[in-house]
Design a protein around this motif. Structure first.
Motif, PDB file in Angstrom:
ATOM      1  N   VAL A 111      26.005  41.504  43.997  1.00  0.00           N
ATOM      2  CA  VAL A 111      25.874  39.780  44.418  1.00  0.00           C
ATOM      3  C   VAL A 111      25.200  38.682  43.811  1.00  0.00           C
ATOM      4  O   VAL A 111      24.603  37.761  44.032  1.00  0.00           O
ATOM      5  CB  VAL A 111      26.324  39.850  46.431  1.00  0.00           C
ATOM      6  CG1 VAL A 111      27.174  38.922  46.882  1.00  0.00           C
ATOM      7  CG2 VAL A 111      27.681  41.035  46.232  1.00  0.00           C
ATOM      8  N   PHE A 324      28.026  47.263  48.383  1.00  0.00           N
ATOM      9  CA  PHE A 324      29.301  47.382  48.271  1.00  0.00           C
ATOM     10  C   PHE A 324      29.870  48.236  49.576  1.00  0.00           C
ATOM     11  O   PHE A 324      31.045  47.666  49.776  1.00  0.00           O
ATOM     12  CB  PHE A 324      29.125  48.844  47.461  1.00  0.00           C
ATOM     13  CG  PHE A 324      29.008  47.784  46.021  1.00  0.00           C
ATOM     14  CD1 PHE A 324      30.456  47.869  45.144  1.00  0.00           C
ATOM     15  CD2 PHE A 324      28.061  47.770  45.134  1.00  0.00           C
ATOM     16  CE1 PHE A 324      30.533  47.047  44.376  1.00  0.00           C
ATOM     17  CE2 PHE A 324      27.560  47.659  43.609  1.00  0.00           C
ATOM     18  CZ  PHE A 324      29.157  47.063  43.453  1.00  0.00           C
ATOM     19  N   GLY A 328      32.579  45.652  50.885  1.00  0.00           N
ATOM     20  CA  GLY A 328      34.043  45.925  49.868  1.00  0.00           C
ATOM     21  C   GLY A 328      34.992  46.364  51.319  1.00  0.00           C
ATOM     22  O   GLY A 328      35.396  46.716  51.148  1.00  0.00           O
ATOM     23  N   THR A 331      35.421  42.408  53.847  1.00  0.00           N
ATOM     24  CA  THR A 331      36.375  41.791  53.145  1.00  0.00           C
ATOM     25  C   THR A 331      37.737  42.036  53.026  1.00  0.00           C
ATOM     26  O   THR A 331      38.829  40.913  53.420  1.00  0.00           O
ATOM     27  CB  THR A 331      35.817  41.585  51.520  1.00  0.00           C
ATOM     28  OG1 THR A 331      35.885  42.570  51.494  1.00  0.00           O
ATOM     29  CG2 THR A 331      35.476  40.141  50.965  1.00  0.00           C
ATOM     30  N   THR A 332      38.279  43.111  53.064  1.00  0.00           N
ATOM     31  CA  THR A 332      39.697  43.396  53.579  1.00  0.00           C
ATOM     32  C   THR A 332      40.258  43.750  54.756  1.00  0.00           C
ATOM     33  O   THR A 332      41.495  42.913  55.011  1.00  0.00           O
ATOM     34  CB  THR A 332      39.996  44.954  52.506  1.00  0.00           C
ATOM     35  OG1 THR A 332      38.629  45.159  51.249  1.00  0.00           O
ATOM     36  CG2 THR A 332      40.635  45.791  52.203  1.00  0.00           C
ATOM     37  N   ALA A 335      41.077  40.127  55.451  1.00  0.00           N
ATOM     38  CA  ALA A 335      42.363  40.043  54.795  1.00  0.00           C
ATOM     39  C   ALA A 335      43.658  40.736  56.315  1.00  0.00           C
ATOM     40  O   ALA A 335      44.733  40.661  56.284  1.00  0.00           O
ATOM     41  CB  ALA A 335      42.117  40.851  53.569  1.00  0.00           C
ATOM     42  N   ALA A 456      42.601  31.294  44.202  1.00  0.00           N
ATOM     43  CA  ALA A 456      41.061  32.445  43.684  1.00  0.00           C
ATOM     44  C   ALA A 456      40.589  33.416  44.649  1.00  0.00           C
ATOM     45  O   ALA A 456      39.729  32.792  45.237  1.00  0.00           O
ATOM     46  CB  ALA A 456      40.127  31.167  43.388  1.00  0.00           C
ATOM     47  N   GLY A 459      38.109  35.416  43.300  1.00  0.00           N
ATOM     48  CA  GLY A 459      36.798  34.360  42.120  1.00  0.00           C
ATOM     49  C   GLY A 459      37.909  34.257  40.317  1.00  0.00           C
ATOM     50  O   GLY A 459      38.863  35.143  40.649  1.00  0.00           O
ATOM     51  N   CYS A 465      35.789  39.082  41.626  1.00  0.00           N
ATOM     52  CA  CYS A 465      35.309  40.124  42.358  1.00  0.00           C
ATOM     53  C   CYS A 465      35.385  41.448  41.772  1.00  0.00           C
ATOM     54  O   CYS A 465      36.780  41.782  40.982  1.00  0.00           O
ATOM     55  CB  CYS A 465      36.730  40.091  43.804  1.00  0.00           C
ATOM     56  SG  CYS A 465      36.300  42.070  44.344  1.00  0.00           S
ATOM     57  N   GLY A 467      36.160  44.674  43.079  1.00  0.00           N
ATOM     58  CA  GLY A 467      36.773  45.555  44.264  1.00  0.00           C
ATOM     59  C   GLY A 467      37.757  44.895  44.203  1.00  0.00           C
ATOM     60  O   GLY A 467      38.722  45.783  44.730  1.00  0.00           O
TER      61      GLY A 467
HETATM   62  C1  HEM Z   1      40.273  41.466  49.889  1.00  0.00           C
HETATM   63  C2  HEM Z   1      39.829  42.137  49.583  1.00  0.00           C
HETATM   64  C3  HEM Z   1      38.329  41.353  49.076  1.00  0.00           C
HETATM   65  C4  HEM Z   1      38.392  39.686  48.230  1.00  0.00           C
HETATM   66  C5  HEM Z   1      39.586  38.451  49.042  1.00  0.00           C
HETATM   67  C6  HEM Z   1      37.565  39.821  47.980  1.00  0.00           C
HETATM   68  C7  HEM Z   1      37.727  38.454  47.386  1.00  0.00           C
HETATM   69  C8  HEM Z   1      36.080  37.924  46.133  1.00  0.00           C
HETATM   70  C9  HEM Z   1      35.740  36.981  45.527  1.00  0.00           C
HETATM   71  C10 HEM Z   1      35.887  35.697  45.586  1.00  0.00           C
HETATM   72  C11 HEM Z   1      34.200  37.121  45.403  1.00  0.00           C
HETATM   73  C12 HEM Z   1      34.272  36.234  44.206  1.00  0.00           C
HETATM   74  C13 HEM Z   1      32.600  35.426  43.910  1.00  0.00           C
HETATM   75  C14 HEM Z   1      31.368  34.749  43.506  1.00  0.00           C
HETATM   76  O1  HEM Z   1      32.875  33.704  42.449  1.00  0.00           O
HETATM   77  O2  HEM Z   1      30.512  34.731  43.574  1.00  0.00           O
HETATM   78  C15 HEM Z   1      34.002  38.515  45.044  1.00  0.00           C
HETATM   79  C16 HEM Z   1      32.730  39.127  44.418  1.00  0.00           C
HETATM   80  C17 HEM Z   1      31.760  40.677  45.024  1.00  0.00           C
HETATM   81  N1  HEM Z   1      32.940  41.332  45.593  1.00  0.00           N
HETATM   82 FE1  HEM Z   1      35.452  40.921  46.375  1.00  0.00          FE
HETATM   83  N2  HEM Z   1      36.382  40.633  47.726  1.00  0.00           N
HETATM   84  C18 HEM Z   1      37.425  41.461  47.865  1.00  0.00           C
HETATM   85  C19 HEM Z   1      36.968  43.122  48.417  1.00  0.00           C
HETATM   86  C20 HEM Z   1      35.913  43.056  47.448  1.00  0.00           C
HETATM   87  C21 HEM Z   1      35.895  45.200  47.558  1.00  0.00           C
HETATM   88  C22 HEM Z   1      36.595  46.570  48.281  1.00  0.00           C
HETATM   89  C23 HEM Z   1      34.595  45.243  47.128  1.00  0.00           C
HETATM   90  C24 HEM Z   1      33.842  46.649  46.982  1.00  0.00           C
HETATM   91  C25 HEM Z   1      34.238  47.575  46.500  1.00  0.00           C
HETATM   92  C26 HEM Z   1      34.021  43.862  46.877  1.00  0.00           C
HETATM   93  C27 HEM Z   1      32.994  44.447  46.001  1.00  0.00           C
HETATM   94  C28 HEM Z   1      32.412  42.730  45.503  1.00  0.00           C
HETATM   95  C29 HEM Z   1      31.209  42.713  44.748  1.00  0.00           C
HETATM   96  C30 HEM Z   1      29.793  43.706  44.844  1.00  0.00           C
HETATM   97  C31 HEM Z   1      31.118  41.292  44.330  1.00  0.00           C
HETATM   98  C32 HEM Z   1      30.082  40.679  43.348  1.00  0.00           C
HETATM   99  C33 HEM Z   1      30.414  40.577  41.654  1.00  0.00           C
HETATM  100  C34 HEM Z   1      28.832  39.819  41.237  1.00  0.00           C
HETATM  101  O3  HEM Z   1      28.574  38.573  41.424  1.00  0.00           O
HETATM  102  O4  HEM Z   1      29.451  40.269  40.022  1.00  0.00           O
HETATM  103  N3  HEM Z   1      34.675  42.922  46.999  1.00  0.00           N
HETATM  104  N4  HEM Z   1      34.484  39.262  45.976  1.00  0.00           N
END
Ligand code: HEM
Length: 522
Positions: A111, A324, A328, A331-332, A335, A456, A459, A465, A467
């Motif tokens: 992140v 993670f 992980g 956020t869920t 939601a 979005a 993202g 995202c 995940g």
């Molecule tokens: C409803 C559930 C989720 C929502 C709404 C969500 C939303 C987001 C958003 C909007 C970003 C983009 C942030 C950016 O542009 O800077 C993001 C990045 C990320 N998410 Fe999720 N996420 C969710 C679930 C998860 C899950 C289940 C995981 C892991 C298994 C996860 C791991 C990550 C990681 C590691 C990033 C950073 C990606 C990067 O910077 O390359 N997320 N998430």
């Protein structure tokens, strides 16, 4: 000299020199601190941004004053989204305030990686979004749909465990499953526990079993994610002035200690896995779900810790795992909390979801991934829920070079804010009923709402995202389980107070919900 330059930046540059000074935007900022006080006192982390969008819905960029009158820009057009999040993604980095708000909690892994380092990490983690098929969000490795769907039995098992929790609440509390207890709340708490269990299996290859008995993991995450008011004020101040080192107040100490404990526990799990793998005990981790790939920790140890070059240290692994586990599950959980709120307000929607799911279960008692993906109303509901109640509030960026966004020259050093709810609530994109919860809108999208950047929640582009597939399938499986078993009635059907500041949309003091067994169940 230094002071003179700072005075120039705060009091001369923004008013007379900045190329952004003619952009429309609010002028009600306070002396020196810009819009900071308005943001922290508005009662909602996305206000006043949404109010500016409502005032200038057709303007691509809205300029406002940040702390020390620094230049800040709210992105208010699809073109702007595309450029900031995607095509010009690496012209930006995370802001210092955003780091200070959540880096302690979620670790400094993917992140917070930037530039080439981010590209490398994303590739290593097997989640590189294809730049050619960019909008299809094609990803390689552990996070691809074919791997995620192999976890469907696990998602179902955890969803059934959650339903048992709600049944217990019905038996013991007459169905009122939210209690105001030391700033924690069973509904949201149950969602945090179930999503933590899911991520425990995916990321750590371990049954954390939080649904049975909340572990220290859950308690620590409750402290860091759900601080009392004093802790929220501290978090706000810390975004501007680092004060986490202070031994007071109690909420600060609790926050620091809980974070240290989380790192310690994850460090121990990591060390144990390394030891097991070095000793050749390759099968000690859970593989009972027959997933084609390994759990994330094992994968990272093999690919990066034991690699010949470009190695990661144990500390790197711990920070990635922190990333993670935290991103992980919370956020869920958020939601799910807001989706349940929608079910508790719109009973007709619950009935339609139930009818669709029961019809499927009659045809196919153990539905496959494709069966679930092909439920149109569930799909509409989940997207609408994430549109209206996007768990991630804002994804602030800092320009590290001069860059042109939506036709405007943005100087290096400007903060830009893409905020999913600002784009989701814009009537020029989603129509006059943009702020209404209506899953049916997804069947008749037209105009700008059909643009992929109009939604979005996860993202877009290289930092989207990783995940998403996991989150969507887990979310859908749980909603299916809940609507085929229960009716929900939100105690507060009006405006729900939310935590501010917060990186996520979180109800203040819990989401009170009356739950009853549905008349027609599976
Ligand atoms: C409803 C559930 C989720 C929502 C709404 C969500 C939303 C987001 C958003 C909007 C970003 C983009 C942030 C950016 O542009 O800077 C993001 C990045 C990320 N998410 Fe999720 N996420 C969710 C679930 C998860 C899950 C289940 C995981 C892991 C298994 C996860 C791991 C990550 C990681 C590691 C990033 C950073 C990606 C990067 O910077 O390359 N997320 N998430």
């Amino acid at each position: 000299m230094f002071l003179a330059y700072q005075a120039y930046r705060a009091f001369v540059y923004p008013y007379f020199v900045s190329p952004l000074r003619d952009l429309p935007g609010p002028k009600d900022h306070h002396f020196f601190v810009g819009q900071t006080i308005h943001q922290f006192t508005s009662g909602h982390p996305e206000e006043p941004f949404r109010s500016w969008m409502r005032k200038w819905p057709e303007v691509p960029l809205i300029r406002y004053f940040g702390f020390a009158n620094s230049d800040a820009v709210l992105i208010n057009s699809l073109q702007g989204y595309k450029e900031v999040l995607h095509t010009k993604c690496y012209s930006f980095v995370r802001t210092t305030g955003f780091r200070r708000l959540i880096q302690d909690i979620i670790g400094i892994g993917l992140v917070f990686a930037e530039g080439e380092n981010h590209r490398r990490q994303r590739r290593a983690l097997g989640g590189m979004t294809s730049l050619i098929l960019n909008l299809a969000l094609t990803q390689l490795g552990l996070f691809i749909v074919s791997n995620i769907k192999s976890y469907l039995p696990m998602f179902k098992e955890k969803a059934a465990g959650l339903a048992r929790e709600f049944e217990k609440a019905i038996a013991h509390n007459g169905g009122l499953i939210e209690e105001q207890q030391a700033d924690t709340s069973p509904v949201k708490d149950a969602y945090s526990r179930v999503t933590l269990d899911v991520i425990g299996i995916f990321a750590l290859g371990m049954e954390l079993k939080n649904l049975d008995t909340p572990t220290e993991f859950v308690q620590c995450y409750q402290i860091v994610f759900d601080p009392p008011r004093s802790g929220q004020i501290l978090a706000a101040i810390n975004m501007i002035l680092p004060i986490r080192w202070l031994p007071f107040p109690k909420a600060n100490r609790a926050f620091v200690e809980a974070n240290a404990r989380l790192r310690e526990m994850i460090g121990q799990i990591t060390q144990q896995r390394i030891d097991e793998m070095l000793a050749g005990k390759k099968d000690s981790y859970v593989q009972k779900y027959d997933a084609p790939n390994k759990d994330l920790l094992t994968y990272m140890i093999e690919e990066k810790y034991l690699a010949a070059k470009d190695k990661w240290t144990k500390e790197d692994l711990v920070e990635q795992v922190m990333n993670f586990v935290a991103t992980g599950h919370e956020t869920t959980a958020s939601a799910l909390t807001w989706a349940t709120y929608a079910l508790g307000v719109h009973h007709d929607i619950t009935r339609r979801l139930r009818a669709e799911a029961l019809e499927l279960l009659k045809r196919s008692p153990d539905p496959s991934f494709t069966d679930i993906e092909n439920l149109p109303y569930l799909n509409n509901f989940v997207r609408e829920s994430l549109r209206i109640y996007c768990p991630v509030n804002g994804i602030p960026r800092l320009a590290i070079e001069d860059v042109v966004i939506a036709g405007t020259h943005i100087p290096k050093g400007t903060t830009v804010i893409p905020m999913p709810s600002v784009i989701s609530f814009n009537p020029t994109i989603w129509g006059e009923d943009a702020e209404e919860f209506n899953p049916d809108r997804w069947d008749k999208l037209s105009g700008l709402a059909t643009d992929p950047y109009a939604w979005a929640a996860f993202g877009h582009g290289p930092r989207s995202c990783i995940g998403k597939a996991l989150a969507m399938l887990n979310f859908k499986t749980i909603i299916m389980e809940l609507v085929t078993s229960f009716d929900f009635d939100a105690v507060n059907k009006g405006k729900v107070e939310v935590v501010n500041p917060a990186g996520q949309l979180r109800p203040q003091g819990g989401m009170w919900m009356k739950v009853t067994k549905a008349a027609e169940t599976k």
